[in-house]
Design a protein around this motif. Structure first.
Motif, mmCIF file in Angstrom:
data_model
loop_
_atom_site.group_PDB
_atom_site.id
_atom_site.type_symbol
_atom_site.label_atom_id
_atom_site.label_comp_id
_atom_site.label_asym_id
_atom_site.label_seq_id
_atom_site.Cartn_x
_atom_site.Cartn_y
_atom_site.Cartn_z
ATOM 1 N N PHE B 61 0.790 -1.042 0.039
ATOM 2 C CA PHE B 61 -0.226 0.155 0.274
ATOM 3 C C PHE B 61 1.233 1.226 0.239
ATOM 4 O O PHE B 61 0.751 1.617 -1.035
ATOM 5 C CB PHE B 61 -0.718 0.120 0.926
ATOM 6 C CG PHE B 61 -1.369 1.419 1.426
ATOM 7 C CD1 PHE B 61 -1.234 1.594 2.193
ATOM 8 C CD2 PHE B 61 -2.823 1.822 0.215
ATOM 9 C CE1 PHE B 61 -1.740 3.482 2.715
ATOM 10 C CE2 PHE B 61 -3.004 2.877 1.149
ATOM 11 C CZ PHE B 61 -3.014 3.625 1.850
ATOM 12 N N ASN B 184 -15.278 3.934 -4.105
ATOM 13 C CA ASN B 184 -13.805 3.685 -3.699
ATOM 14 C C ASN B 184 -13.261 2.782 -4.619
ATOM 15 O O ASN B 184 -13.811 2.274 -5.242
ATOM 16 C CB ASN B 184 -13.704 3.377 -2.066
ATOM 17 C CG ASN B 184 -14.426 1.507 -2.539
ATOM 18 O OD1 ASN B 184 -15.690 2.145 -2.415
ATOM 19 N ND2 ASN B 184 -13.980 0.482 -1.552
ATOM 20 N N LEU B 187 -10.858 -2.853 -2.811
ATOM 21 C CA LEU B 187 -9.696 -3.783 -2.321
ATOM 22 C C LEU B 187 -8.853 -4.468 -2.472
ATOM 23 O O LEU B 187 -9.698 -5.724 -2.905
ATOM 24 C CB LEU B 187 -10.008 -3.467 -0.464
ATOM 25 C CG LEU B 187 -10.489 -1.988 0.347
ATOM 26 C CD1 LEU B 187 -11.190 -2.451 1.598
ATOM 27 C CD2 LEU B 187 -8.814 -1.097 0.528
ATOM 28 N N ARG B 201 -6.378 -8.427 6.010
ATOM 29 C CA ARG B 201 -7.158 -7.326 5.798
ATOM 30 C C ARG B 201 -5.932 -6.287 5.341
ATOM 31 O O ARG B 201 -4.910 -6.241 6.024
ATOM 32 C CB ARG B 201 -7.908 -6.471 6.998
ATOM 33 C CG ARG B 201 -9.089 -7.267 6.678
ATOM 34 C CD ARG B 201 -9.672 -6.358 7.523
ATOM 35 N NE ARG B 201 -10.283 -5.508 7.615
ATOM 36 C CZ ARG B 201 -11.367 -4.812 7.984
ATOM 37 N NH1 ARG B 201 -11.897 -4.173 8.468
ATOM 38 N NH2 ARG B 201 -10.580 -3.426 7.075
ATOM 39 N N PRO B 203 -5.055 -2.068 3.552
ATOM 40 C CA PRO B 203 -5.854 -1.216 2.579
ATOM 41 C C PRO B 203 -4.676 -0.912 1.589
ATOM 42 O O PRO B 203 -4.942 -0.248 0.275
ATOM 43 C CB PRO B 203 -4.860 0.351 3.219
ATOM 44 C CG PRO B 203 -4.075 -0.070 3.952
ATOM 45 C CD PRO B 203 -4.002 -1.194 3.970
ATOM 46 N N ASN B 205 -5.032 -1.637 -2.283
ATOM 47 C CA ASN B 205 -5.967 -1.065 -3.171
ATOM 48 C C ASN B 205 -5.862 -1.567 -5.511
ATOM 49 O O ASN B 205 -4.717 -1.551 -5.213
ATOM 50 C CB ASN B 205 -6.294 -0.468 -2.924
ATOM 51 C CG ASN B 205 -6.352 0.820 -3.148
ATOM 52 O OD1 ASN B 205 -5.964 1.420 -4.258
ATOM 53 N ND2 ASN B 205 -6.078 1.813 -1.668
ATOM 54 N N GLY B 273 -8.704 4.990 -2.294
ATOM 55 C CA GLY B 273 -8.581 3.813 -1.414
ATOM 56 C C GLY B 273 -9.145 3.356 -0.429
ATOM 57 O O GLY B 273 -9.914 2.180 0.036
ATOM 58 N N VAL B 274 -8.585 4.235 0.217
ATOM 59 C CA VAL B 274 -9.121 3.972 2.203
ATOM 60 C C VAL B 274 -9.881 4.752 3.023
ATOM 61 O O VAL B 274 -10.805 4.792 3.304
ATOM 62 C CB VAL B 274 -7.230 4.088 2.393
ATOM 63 C CG1 VAL B 274 -7.571 4.066 4.310
ATOM 64 C CG2 VAL B 274 -6.530 2.904 2.428
#
Lengths: 529, 369, 324
Positions: B61, B184, B187, B201, B203, B205, B273-274
Motif C-alpha cells: 500500500f 472507492n 480493496l 486485511r 488497505p 487497493n 482507496g482508504v
C-alpha cells in the motif's frame, strides 16, 4: 634533444634557462597525456608550442601553471627547481598565464579582476588604491592602457585579453604563457597583440605561445617545439623551419595544407537574403541590413571575427532565430518576420545545418551515436514519418550506414557521443546532415577542434557537396579555411556586411581590414554580389 | 575512469546497494546511541514489513504511493527538471478527487464517479505541476524554488478549503464529509477473497495496479516514443533541441504536466482507496520520499519499483518499530530516509574511487594495461 | 485612535521577534549562495540547532552554552553539506533536502531518547533562556508621546539575539562588500575559475562560506528554542527556513534588501496573528491562511519577473570541476 638546438643558438650564453622541463610524465586514467616531455626555454624569447588537439600541449601548460602535478619529471624556473602544486606556486615562481577562455569575473571592474587574490590586505578600499598606483607604472611601461573602473563584461574581447595580460604582469610574471590567444581577434588586433609581445620581450619577459596556427609561429616566435600524441617531437629555431615541416611533424605524415581549390560553375540562386535585420530583446542589433544570395554549386564563405553576427546569421537561416525585418527567400517560400520558418520547415525546403557548436547543438553528448544521428530527423521518413514510436533498431542501422560512409571511428552506434574524438564527432554531424541530400548547406566552424587528418576529409566533403550542385554557406573564424574553400567571401563586422568579394579578386590583407570594419568593398567588388 | 565508463551493473546495481548499506549503518549507529539494538530493530522492521499478518499488504500500500511520486520526480528528471512539488501536486490531485466525488456522488452511479475521479486526480495534479513548469519555461523562474513555494501554497489552500467551504457540516476537524457508499477503489484483499483466496486485511487497493501500469507507461514514453527522445534531449541540451526544431518551453510544460499528473494520482491510493474523504496532510511526506525513490531507482521504472518497495517496507516496518519500542517512533523512518537521500543522492559516487580501484585490480590478471 | 497606534506598535514589536530567525537564516543563505552553493537546508540546520540548544539549556542551565551547542550542531550539518557539495561535487539541492529530512527525524528521535517527552524538550525557565533586555528609562519613556512608545515597545525589551540578528546584517554587508574575503567570495560565486587561477582555493572559500552559514543558522535555531520559545517542539522551524530563502531571493542576494524582505514577511506573520478572528469593516473576516500564504506567493511573483528581476550568482549550483 631539446638542448642541442637551444645550446647551439645560445652559443656562449650560460645564464639559466627561463623554463627547463625534464622528462615530464602525466597520465589521466588510461591516457598518457604527457610522455617524457622535455622543454628548454631561453629567457627573453618568444617560444612557440604547436600540436593538434589532444597532443598534450594544454596538459603541459597546465602543469606549468600548477593546475596539475606531473606524475614524474622536474621543473626548473630560472635554474631553480620548483614544485608547482597550485596556481599560487606558479604565480610565486613568476609564471603568468593568459587562458584561452578568459578567467575574468564579468560583473567585476577591471581593477577588481586584477587584484583578485592579491588584494594587499583585508580592507578592499586601501588595497585598491595601492594597486591603482602600481598599475600606473605597469601600464606605462608596457603600453597597455585600459579603463580600470570599467566592468569587464562591457569591454570588447581584445581589451579583455589586455586585462588578462595586465593581471599576469601585476602579479609579477616574468614568464607569460598565452594559450591560443588569437582565436577571438581580428588580424589587425592580432598584430597589436604581437606588438605587445614584442614590447614585453624587449623588457625581458619570456613568452610561451601555445597555438595551432602555424603562420603565427612563423611570424612571431624565436623557437618552436612540436608535440604529437603526448610526446615532444622536436625543437627548432623558427627561422630554420617552415609551416609544411611543422605540419608534418604535428601529424606524422605529409599533410595537404591546401586541399586544392578548383573554381566552380555556379548555377541558379538557391537562397536570397534581402535587408535581413535581427534585433534582440535587449535592444542590440545583431544583424543589420544583410543582403546576399547563394547559388547552386558554389561555396559562399562568411568571414569575420567571432561575435560579429555570423552565428546569428546562421541561426536565422536555420530557422532557430526570428527575423526582425527583411526576407529570406528559399525557392517559393519567402520567410519574413510575419511568416517565420521553423527548423523543421527549412529542412523540408532542402536546407541542412551543421552548427558551429557541435557539443551544445550538433550532438547530444550523453546520447549514443545512434541517438545523436537522429537529432532533428525524428519525424523524417527514415524514422517512420509521423509515427510517434521510436525504433532503436532503425536508429542503429541508420547510424551504422552513416559511420561507414564517413569513416567514423570507432564505427559503434551504441557508443556515447562524448567518447568520440572531435574529428569523429564532427563527421557524425556532417554525415547526418549531408545524408539528407540537401540543396542548401549551412556549415559553421566545421574544423574547430578537429585534428588535421579529419580537416582534410571534411574539406574534401564540402568540395564534393559543392560539385554535386549544393549551395554551401560556410562560416568560419579561420581565415585560411575561408580563403581555401570559398568561391566568394562575405565579410561581417558588427552585424553588417562589409561587402562580398570574389576570392580571386581579393587577398587576406583586404579581408582583414574588412573584418575590422575599416574598408567596405569597392564598387568592383560589390559587383560580385 | 568515471561513471560512464564503469560497467552498467556496477553503476546501477553495486553502487546503490553500497549507498544503502552506508545509510543503514549510520542509522544503526544512531539507534545504538539511543540505547537500542540496531539488529533487533532491523529484525522488527523486516517482520513488520513482510511477515506479520497483513504486513505485505500494508507495505505494498505504501509502495503504491511511492511509485506514483517516484515516477513523477523521475519523468521530470529526464528533462533535467527538479520537481520538488510532489507534495503539493498530490494534495491538489486529492482536491480534484474530492471535488468530483462530492459534487457527483449523489447524482451519478458510483462506478461512473470513480471513473471520473481517477482522471480528475491526474488533471488537477497536472495543473499544479504545469504552473511552475510555465514559470520556468517562459519566465525563467527556477523550478526548485517555485515548486517548494507551491507546496506551501497548496497546503494553505487545502487548510483554507477543508476548514472552510468543504468542511463536513457539524464537524470540528478540517475534512470533507465521507464519500457515498461504494465510491472507492476496490480493496485487493476483498477481490482476492471473492476469487477464493484467503488474505489478511490491508488497505492495498486497485491503485497499486494503476501504479504498475503507470510504470510501464512511463518506460514506454521515455524510451520508445519520439516524444520521450525529445524529452531526454531537452534535458541534456536545450540548444540541441531548438536546433532540432522543437520548442523546449512546450516540452518543459508538458513534462511538468505529466509529472504533476503522476503525483496527483498518488491521492487515489489514499483518498479513493482508504480514506473515502479528503483530509489534511494525507500526503504526509510521500512527495519528498518520491525524490529519494527516483534517485535510488536511477529514474528508471524498474529501479523505482524496487526503491518504492524498500521505502514501503521502511514505512510499514517503522510503524511496527513505533508500536514495539518505547523509544522509537515513526520519526526514525524520517531519519533513515534523510540518510538514504544523502548517500544515494548527494554522495552517490562516494564509494566509486574505492570500487574502481578494486575492480581495476581484479581485472588485471597479467601485468598488462 | 490611540488604541490603533498601540496595536500598530505592538505589531511592529512582534515583527522584530518573528523576523529574527528569518534575518539570521537569510544572511546565512547569502554567504552560502554568494559563494555558489545552494542552501535549501537552512530549515534543517535551524531545526537541529534549536533542538541542540534546548537540550544544552536543559542539561547545563546556561543560555550561552546552549548557544554554543546550537552553533556547533549547525556547523556540523554545514560541514556535511559542504562535504557532499564541495568535496564530492554532489547535487546541492538533494543534499539540502536530505539534511532537512534528516533533521526532522533525528531531532525527535534523540529528543525521545534524552527526555522521553514525545520529542519535546522540557520547558525552560527564565534563567535557562535568553530573556528580554529592558533598556534604561523604558518605563518612564511611556510618557513621551510617539517616540516614547516606540522606545518602550519596539526598541527596548528584546533579547540579545534579536540585536545580534540586526547586527549580523551590518557585519554581512561589510564583510561581503568591503573586505578581501568578500571580494573573493563574490568572485567564486560568479566565476570560480578566475579565483582558482589567481592561486586561491575555491573549496577553501566555499567551505568558509558554508561554515559561516552554519554559525548564523545556529544562532537562529538557538533563538527559536531558548529566546523566542521555551524549549524545543517538533518541527518548530515551521517553514521559516524556506521563508528566509524566499526573503533572500526577494532581496536579490543583498543584505539590506534581504533584511527588509524579512521584516516584511515577519510583519505579515505578526499581522496574521493579530487579525485572527478580527472583523474589519467592509472586508469582514480575513482568513489567516491567506495572509500566511503571502510570502510564498510574493516570492513566486518575484521569480516570475513580475516585480523586477532576481538573478542569482552566476555559478550557483554548479560544482567546480577543473577543466581537463
Amino acid at each position: 634533444m631539446a638542448d642541442k638546438t637551444i645550446s647551439k643558438a645560445r652559443g656562449d650564453d650560460s645564464s639559466p634557462l627561463a623554463i627547463s622541463l625534464e622528462n615530464i610524465n602525466k597520465t589521466f586514467g588510461s591516457v598518457q597525456a604527457n610522455k617524457d616531455v622535455c622543454l628548454s626555454v631561453v629567457p627573453g624569447t618568444i617560444h612557440g608550442i604547436v600540436g593538434e588537439n589532444g597532443a598534450g600541449k594544454s596538459t603541459l601548460v597546465s602543469i606549468l601553471y600548477g593546475f596539475y602535478s606531473a606524475d614524474s619529471g622536474t621543473v626548473a624556473i630560472s635554474g631553480e627547481p620548483v614544485r608547482l602544486r597550485s596556481s599560487a606556486d606558479a604565480i610565486a615562481a613568476g609564471i603568468g598565464m593568459v587562458h584561452q577562455h578568459f578567467m575574468l569575473v564579468p560583473n567585476f571592474t577591471v581593477l577588481e579582476n586584477i587584484i583578485l587574490g592579491h588584494e594587499g590586505g583585508s580592507d578592499l578600499k586601501a588595497g585598491a588604491r595601492q594597486a591603482e598606483a602600481s598599475l600606473k607604472s605597469i601600464t606605462e611601461r608596457y603600453g597597455l592602457s585600459v579603463d580600470l573602473q570599467a566592468a569587464v563584461q562591457d569591454l570588447p574581447v581584445g581589451l579583455q585579453q589586455r586585462v588578462e595580460i595586465l593581471k599576469a604582469l601585476y602579479r609579477g610574471a616574468r614568464i607569460l604563457i598565452l594559450d591560443e590567444p588569437t582565436g577571438v581577434l581580428t588580424p589587425q588586433e592580432t598584430e597589436q597583440l604581437f606588438d605587445i609581445l614584442g614590447t614585453l620581450k624587449a623588457q625581458g619577459v619570456t613568452i610561451l605561445l601555445i597555438t595551432h596556427k602555424l603562420k603565427e609561429i612563423m611570424a612571431v616566435t624565436d623557437f618552436v617545439s612540436v608535440m604529437r600524441s603526448g610526446e615532444m617531437v622536436d625543437h627548432l629555431q623558427t627561422a630554420q623551419t617552415n609551416p609544411q615541416q611543422l605540419a608534418q611533424m604535428m601529424v606524422g605524415r605529409p599533410v595537404l595544407l591546401d586541399v586544392g581549390y578548383q573554381a566552380a560553375q555556379a548555377g541558379q540562386a538557391m537562397l536570397n537574403a534581402e535587408h535581413l535585420t535581427v534585433t534582440e530583446t535587449s535592444g542590440v542589433t545583431s544583424l543589420s541590413d544583410i543582403s546576399f544570395s547563394v547559388h547552386q554549386g558554389e561555396i559562399l564563405g562568411i568571414a569575420g571575427v567571432s561575435g560579429n553576427g555570423q552565428s546569428e546569421l546562421l541561426e536565422v537561416l536555420a530557422g532557430i532565430r526570428k527575423i526582425t525585418s527583411g526576407t529570406v527567400q528559399i525557392g517559393d517560400r519567402k520567410i519574413t518576420a510575419e511568416q517565420p520558418a521553423s527548423p523543421s520547415e527549412v529542412k523540408r525546403l532542402g536546407l541542412a545545418h551543421v552548427p558551429e557548436d557541435r557539443h551544445a547543438m550538433g550532438l547530444i553528448l550523453p546520447f549514443t551515436a545512434a541517438e545523436s544521428a537522429v537529432l532533428g530527423y525524428e519525424y523524417a521518413d527514415l524514422m517512420g514519418g509521423r509515427s510517434p514510436i521510436l525504433s532503436p533498431a532503425v536508429m542503429a542501422a541508420h547510424c551504422k550506414t552513416l559511420m561507414s560512409s564517413y569513416d567514423v571511428r570507432p564505427a559503434e552506434p551504441s557508443l556515447k557521443s562524448n567518447l568520440f574524438s572531435g574529428g569523429n564527432q564532427q563527421k557524425i554531424v556532417l554525415a547526418r546532415e549531408l545524408s539528407s541530400q540537401p540543396d542548401i548547406l549551412l556549415v559553421g566552424q566545421p574544423t574547430r577542434g578537429v585534428d588535421i587528418g579529419a580537416i582534410e576529409f571534411i574539406h574534401k566533403q564540402l568540395f564534393a557537396m559543392r560539385d554535386k550542385g549544393c549551395a554551401v554557406i560556410l562560416v568560419s573564424v579561420e581565415l585560411d579555411e575561408i580563403m581555401s574553400l570559398s568561391d566568394r567571401v562575405m565579410v561581417m563586422n558588427e552585424g553588417k556586411s562589409m561587402g562580398i568579394v570574389r576570392k580571386a579578386d581579393t587577398d587576406i590583407q583586404e579581408i582583414g581590414l574588412m573584418m575590422a570594419g575599416v574598408t567596405a568593398a569597392s564598387p568592383r567588388q560589390q559587383k560580385a554580389r | 575512469m568515471n561513471a560512464s565508463s564503469l560497467p552498467r551493473w556496477i553503476d546501477i546495481g553495486l553502487l546503490p546497494v553500497l549507498n544503502l548499506i552506508a545509510a543503514l549503518t549510520v542509522a544503526g549507529v544512531i539507534i545504538a546511541i539511543i540505547g537500542e539494538n540496531p539488529f533487533v530493530a532491523m529484525g522488527v522492521m523486516i517482520k513488520g514489513a513482510f511477515v506479520y499478518d497483513g504486513a505485505l499488504g500494508y507495505t505494498l500500500f505504501y509502495t503504491t504511493n511511492f511509485i506514483f511520486t517516484g515516477l513523477a520526480v523521475a519523468v521530470a528528471f529526464h528533462a533535467m527538471l527538479f520537481n520538488i512539488g510532489g507534495e503539493g501536486q498530490a494534495m491538489i490531485g486529492g482536491l480534484g478527487v474530492g471535488l468530483v466525488v462530492l459534487f457527483l456522488d449523489s447524482v451519478l452511479p458510483p462506478l461512473l464517479v470513480v471513473m471520473l475521479a481517477v482522471p480528475a486526480a491526474a488533471a488537477f495534479g497536472a495543473v499544479w505541476g504545469v504552473i511552475p513548469g510555465w514559470l520556468q519555461a517562459r519566465r525563467g523562474s527556477h523550478i526548485v524554488i517555485t515548486t517548494i513555494m507551491f507546496n506551501f501554497i497548496a497546503s494553505s489552500i487545502m487548510v483554507w478549503l477543508l476548514a472552510g467551504m468543504l468542511m463536513a457540516p457539524g464537524q470540528m476537524s478540517p475534512e470533507t464529509r465521507s464519500f457515498a457508499d461504494g465510491i472507492n477503489l476496490p480493496l485487493v484483499y476483498e477481490v482476492l477473497q471473492m476469487a477464493g483466496f484467503s488474505v489478511s486485511r490491508s488497505p492495498l487497493n486497485l491503485s497499486f495496479v494503476i501504479a504498475l501500469l503507470a510504470c510501464f507507461g512511463v518506460w514506454y514514453l521515455i524510451w520508445r516514443t519520439k516524444l520521450g527522445y525529445i524529452i531526454r534531449a531537452t534535458g541534456h541540451s536545450e540548444r540541441a533541441t531548438i536546433y532540432a526544431g522543437h520548442d523546449p518551453a512546450k516540452i518543459i510544460m508538458l513534462v511538468m504536466a505529466i509529472s504533476g499528473a503522476l503525483a496527483g494520482m498518488m491521492s487515489l491510493n489514499e483518498i479513493l482507496g482508504v480514506q473515502q474523504r479528503v483530509i489534511l496532510n494525507f500526503t504526509s511526506g510521500y512527495g519528498f520520499t518520491g525524490i529519494a525513490v527516483a534517485l535510488m531507482g536511477r529514474n528508471h521504472p524498474i529501479g523505482i519499483v524496487l526503491a518504492s518497495l524498500l521505502f514501503g517496507a521502511l514505512y510499514q516496518g517503522g510503524a511496527e518499530l513505533d508500536f514495539e519500542f518505547q523509544t522509537i517512533t515513526r520519526e526514525m523512518v524520517l531519519m533513515i530516509q534523510g540518510l538514504i537521500i544523502l548517500f544515494s543522492g548527494a554522495l552517490a559516487y562516494l564509494f566509486m574511487p574505492a570500487v574502481v580501484r578494486i575492480y581495476s585490480s581484479l581485472r588485471k590478471p597479467t601485468g598488462s594495461g | 485612535m490611540a488604541d490603533l497606534w498601540l496595536q500598530f506598535v505592538l505589531t511592529i514589536d512582534a515583527t522584530l521577534r518573528v523576523a529574527t530567525p528569518l534575518i539570521l537564516c537569510a544572511m546565512a543563505g547569502l554567504f552560502s549562495e554568494r559563494s555558489g552553493i545552494i542552501d535549501i537546508s537552512l530549515e534543517g540546520k535551524m531545526l537541529m540547532s534549536a533542538f541542540a540548544a534546548a537540550s544544552m539549556a536543559t542539561l547545563t542551565g546556561s543560555p550561552f552554552l546552549s548557544l554554543a551547542g546550537g552553533i556547533l550542531v549547525s556547523v556540523a550539518l554545514s560541514l556535511i553539506h559542504g562535504f557532499a557539495c564541495i568535496t564530492h561535487k554532489g547535487n546541492q539541492v538533494i543534499s539540502g533536502l536530505a539534511i532537512n529530512i534528516l533533521a526532522s527525524g533525528l531531532t525527535v528521535t534523540l529528543g525521545i531518547a534524552l527526555f522521553a517527552q514525545g520529542g519535546q524538550t522540557p520547558f525552560l525557565n527564565k534563567s535557562e533562556r535568553f530573556t528580554d533586555i529592558v533598556l534604561p528609562f523604558a518605563e518612564q519613556a511611556e510618557h513621551v508621546p510617539v517616540l516614547g512608545t516606540i522606545y518602550k515597545e519596539i526598541i527596548s525589551g528584546h533579547n540579545l539575539l534579536v540585536w545580534v540578528a540586526l547586527f549580523s546584517v551590518i557585519v554581512t554587508g561589510y564583510v561581503v562588500f568591503r573586505t578581501t574575503f568578500g571580494l573573493r567570495l563574490r568572485a567564486v560565486g560568479e566565476k570560480p575559475e578566475a579565483v582558482d587561477s589567481a592561486g586561491v582555493s575555491v573549496s577553501g572559500l566555499r567551505f568558509q562560506a558554508v561554515i559561516i552559514a552554519g554559525v548564523l543558522c545556529g544562532i537562529a535555531g538557538t533563538y527559536l528554542s531558548t529566546a523566542h520559545g521555551a524549549g524545543f517542539i517538533r518541527e518548530m522551524a515551521a517553514g521559516k527556513g524556506y521563508i528566509a530563502l524566499a526573503a533572500l531571493i526577494f532581496g536579490k542576494w543583498r543584505p539590506v534588501p534581504a533584511l527588509l524582505a524579512c521584516l516584511m514577511f515577519g510583519f505579515m506573520d505578526a499581522l496574521a496573528a493579530r487579525l485572527q478572528g478580527v472583523e474589519i469593516p467592509v472586508i469582514g473576516h480575513i482568513s489567516t491562511d491567506l495572509i500566511l500564504v503571502l510570502p510564498y506567493l510574493l516570492t513566486v511573483i518575484l521569480l516570475a519577473g513580475f516585480i523586477g528581476k532576481a538573478s542569482p550568482p552566476r555559478s550557483i549550483g554548479v560544482p567546480y570541476i577543473k577543466e581537463r
